[in-house]
Scaffold this motif. Structure first.
Motif, mmCIF file in Angstrom:
data_model
loop_
_atom_site.group_PDB
_atom_site.id
_atom_site.type_symbol
_atom_site.label_atom_id
_atom_site.label_comp_id
_atom_site.label_asym_id
_atom_site.label_seq_id
_atom_site.Cartn_x
_atom_site.Cartn_y
_atom_site.Cartn_z
ATOM 1 N N ASP A 1 17.303 -6.814 30.306
ATOM 2 C CA ASP A 1 18.180 -6.876 29.132
ATOM 3 C C ASP A 1 17.375 -7.127 27.861
ATOM 4 O O ASP A 1 17.601 -6.498 26.823
ATOM 5 N N LEU A 2 16.429 -8.060 27.946
ATOM 6 C CA LEU A 2 15.601 -8.375 26.781
ATOM 7 C C LEU A 2 14.766 -7.173 26.366
ATOM 8 O O LEU A 2 14.611 -6.898 25.170
ATOM 9 N N LEU A 3 14.230 -6.449 27.338
ATOM 10 C CA LEU A 3 13.432 -5.262 27.024
ATOM 11 C C LEU A 3 14.285 -4.176 26.376
ATOM 12 O O LEU A 3 13.827 -3.476 25.461
ATOM 13 N N ARG A 4 15.523 -4.033 26.845
ATOM 14 C CA ARG A 4 16.418 -3.037 26.241
ATOM 15 C C ARG A 4 16.753 -3.410 24.799
ATOM 16 O O ARG A 4 16.789 -2.549 23.919
ATOM 17 N N PHE A 5 16.995 -4.695 24.570
ATOM 18 C CA PHE A 5 17.288 -5.131 23.205
ATOM 19 C C PHE A 5 16.080 -4.891 22.296
ATOM 20 O O PHE A 5 16.237 -4.429 21.152
ATOM 21 N N GLN A 6 14.897 -5.217 22.779
ATOM 22 C CA GLN A 6 13.693 -5.010 21.980
ATOM 23 C C GLN A 6 13.460 -3.529 21.704
ATOM 24 O O GLN A 6 13.076 -3.148 20.591
ATOM 25 N N SER A 7 13.701 -2.698 22.705
ATOM 26 C CA SER A 7 13.520 -1.257 22.525
ATOM 27 C C SER A 7 14.477 -0.708 21.469
ATOM 28 O O SER A 7 14.087 0.095 20.614
ATOM 29 N N SER A 8 15.730 -1.154 21.517
ATOM 30 C CA SER A 8 16.709 -0.700 20.530
ATOM 31 C C SER A 8 16.331 -1.164 19.126
ATOM 32 O O SER A 8 16.467 -0.415 18.154
ATOM 33 N N ALA A 9 15.848 -2.396 19.020
ATOM 34 C CA ALA A 9 15.462 -2.933 17.712
ATOM 35 C C ALA A 9 14.288 -2.164 17.125
ATOM 36 O O ALA A 9 14.285 -1.805 15.938
ATOM 37 N N ILE A 10 13.284 -1.889 17.944
ATOM 38 C CA ILE A 10 12.114 -1.141 17.463
ATOM 39 C C ILE A 10 12.497 0.278 17.081
ATOM 40 O O ILE A 10 12.038 0.813 16.062
ATOM 41 N N HIS A 11 13.342 0.900 17.885
ATOM 42 C CA HIS A 11 13.814 2.248 17.580
ATOM 43 C C HIS A 11 14.551 2.275 16.243
ATOM 44 O O HIS A 11 14.324 3.159 15.407
ATOM 45 N N ALA A 12 15.403 1.299 16.016
ATOM 46 C CA ALA A 12 16.218 1.272 14.799
ATOM 47 C C ALA A 12 15.365 1.054 13.558
ATOM 48 O O ALA A 12 15.506 1.769 12.553
ATOM 49 N N ILE A 13 14.476 0.072 13.580
ATOM 50 C CA ILE A 13 13.666 -0.213 12.389
ATOM 51 C C ILE A 13 12.651 0.895 12.141
ATOM 52 O O ILE A 13 12.286 1.167 10.986
ATOM 53 N N THR A 14 12.217 1.576 13.200
ATOM 54 C CA THR A 14 11.314 2.715 13.024
ATOM 55 C C THR A 14 12.024 3.862 12.331
ATOM 56 O O THR A 14 11.426 4.567 11.498
ATOM 57 N N CYS A 15 13.283 4.077 12.662
ATOM 58 C CA CYS A 15 14.067 5.119 11.978
ATOM 59 C C CYS A 15 14.142 4.846 10.479
ATOM 60 O O CYS A 15 13.995 5.758 9.664
ATOM 61 N N VAL A 16 14.366 3.575 10.127
ATOM 62 C CA VAL A 16 14.476 3.230 8.713
ATOM 63 C C VAL A 16 13.147 3.451 7.996
ATOM 64 O O VAL A 16 13.096 4.092 6.938
ATOM 65 N N TYR A 17 12.072 2.935 8.575
ATOM 66 C CA TYR A 17 10.780 2.994 7.882
ATOM 67 C C TYR A 17 10.169 4.392 7.893
ATOM 68 O O TYR A 17 9.756 4.902 6.838
#
Length: 224
Positions: A126-142
């Motif tokens: 679960d923690l890895l999935r949350f981290q993956s989603s967070a990195i994916h999202a902030i990468t889209c923005v930047y």
């Protein structure tokens, strides 16, 4: 998780459209007809009324002869995508940080870790999935929203770079203020925190100063 991934994939597709910047500065049309003394409206010039925008004025929609605001508003798509991505990133990281803090507190007090709504502590997966989603999202923005359009060869003049950066001022500042609590608790070298701070610094460097001052003043002013 599937819903978040679908929203992020949609943000990726929309942010890479060739006419993305133009869509955020839609042409405004006056109900009383075209004024021949004014130039044709475009994404760089949307003044159709007698009052012209000053170069130091804010990036708000200009006034029209009939004083009726036109839709869609400027920056509508950029704000929608940035808010969507940063909301996903914020909620994912908040869950990870809360779980980490709960485990640290439990280990210091020799108690079982805090349980979530279902009564179970978050698993490693679960923690890895949350981290993956967070990195994916902030990468889209930047990468796709900020860096891609900032490096577009069509918008390298000072005025164009300021107008492009202005599209992202409100959502980045607003979400950064709301995310201070968990951002400050993350490791300084964490990718999410680093990319988020890069987004924040880019806005401070490139956005129009008058627009930044207005937003900063609104955060310092007491709510009415």
């Amino acid at each position: 998780r599937c819903a978040r991934q679908l929203r992020l994939h949609a943000a990726e597709k929309l942010s890479t459209m060739p006419r993305f910047v133009a869509l955020n500065y839609p042409c405004k049309f006056n109900a009383q007809g075209h004024n021949p003394s004014c130039p044709n409206p475009s994404w760089t010039n949307q003044n159709t009324g007698p009052k012209q925008m000053d170069s130091n004025s804010t990036m708000e929609s200009p006034l029209f002869i009939d004083n009726v605001e036109r839709y869609p508003k400027s920056y509508w798509l950029a704000e929608l995508l940035v808010n969507e991505c940063l909301t996903i990133c914020s909620r994912s990281c908040e869950a990870v940080v809360a779980e980490a803090m709960a485990q640290i507190k439990a280990s210091s007090q020799k108690r079982p870790p805090r349980r979530n709504r279902r009564g179970n502590a978050l698993s490693r997966d679960d923690l890895l999935r949350f981290q993956s989603s967070a990195i994916h999202a902030i990468t889209c923005v930047y990468e796709l929203l900020l860096r891609r359009h900032a490096m577009d060869t069509r918008f390298q003049s000072n005025d164009c770079r300021s107008r492009v950066a202005a599209m992202f001022v409100h959502p980045i500042l607003e979400n950064s203020v709301n995310a201070i609590q968990w951002l400050s608790r993350m490791e300084s070298t964490h990718k999410v925190r680093s990319l988020w701070l890069l987004c924040f610094v880019h806005i401070l460097q490139e956005a129009p100063e008058v627009l930044l001052r207005e937003h900063m003043r609104s955060y310092c002013s007491p709510p009415v």
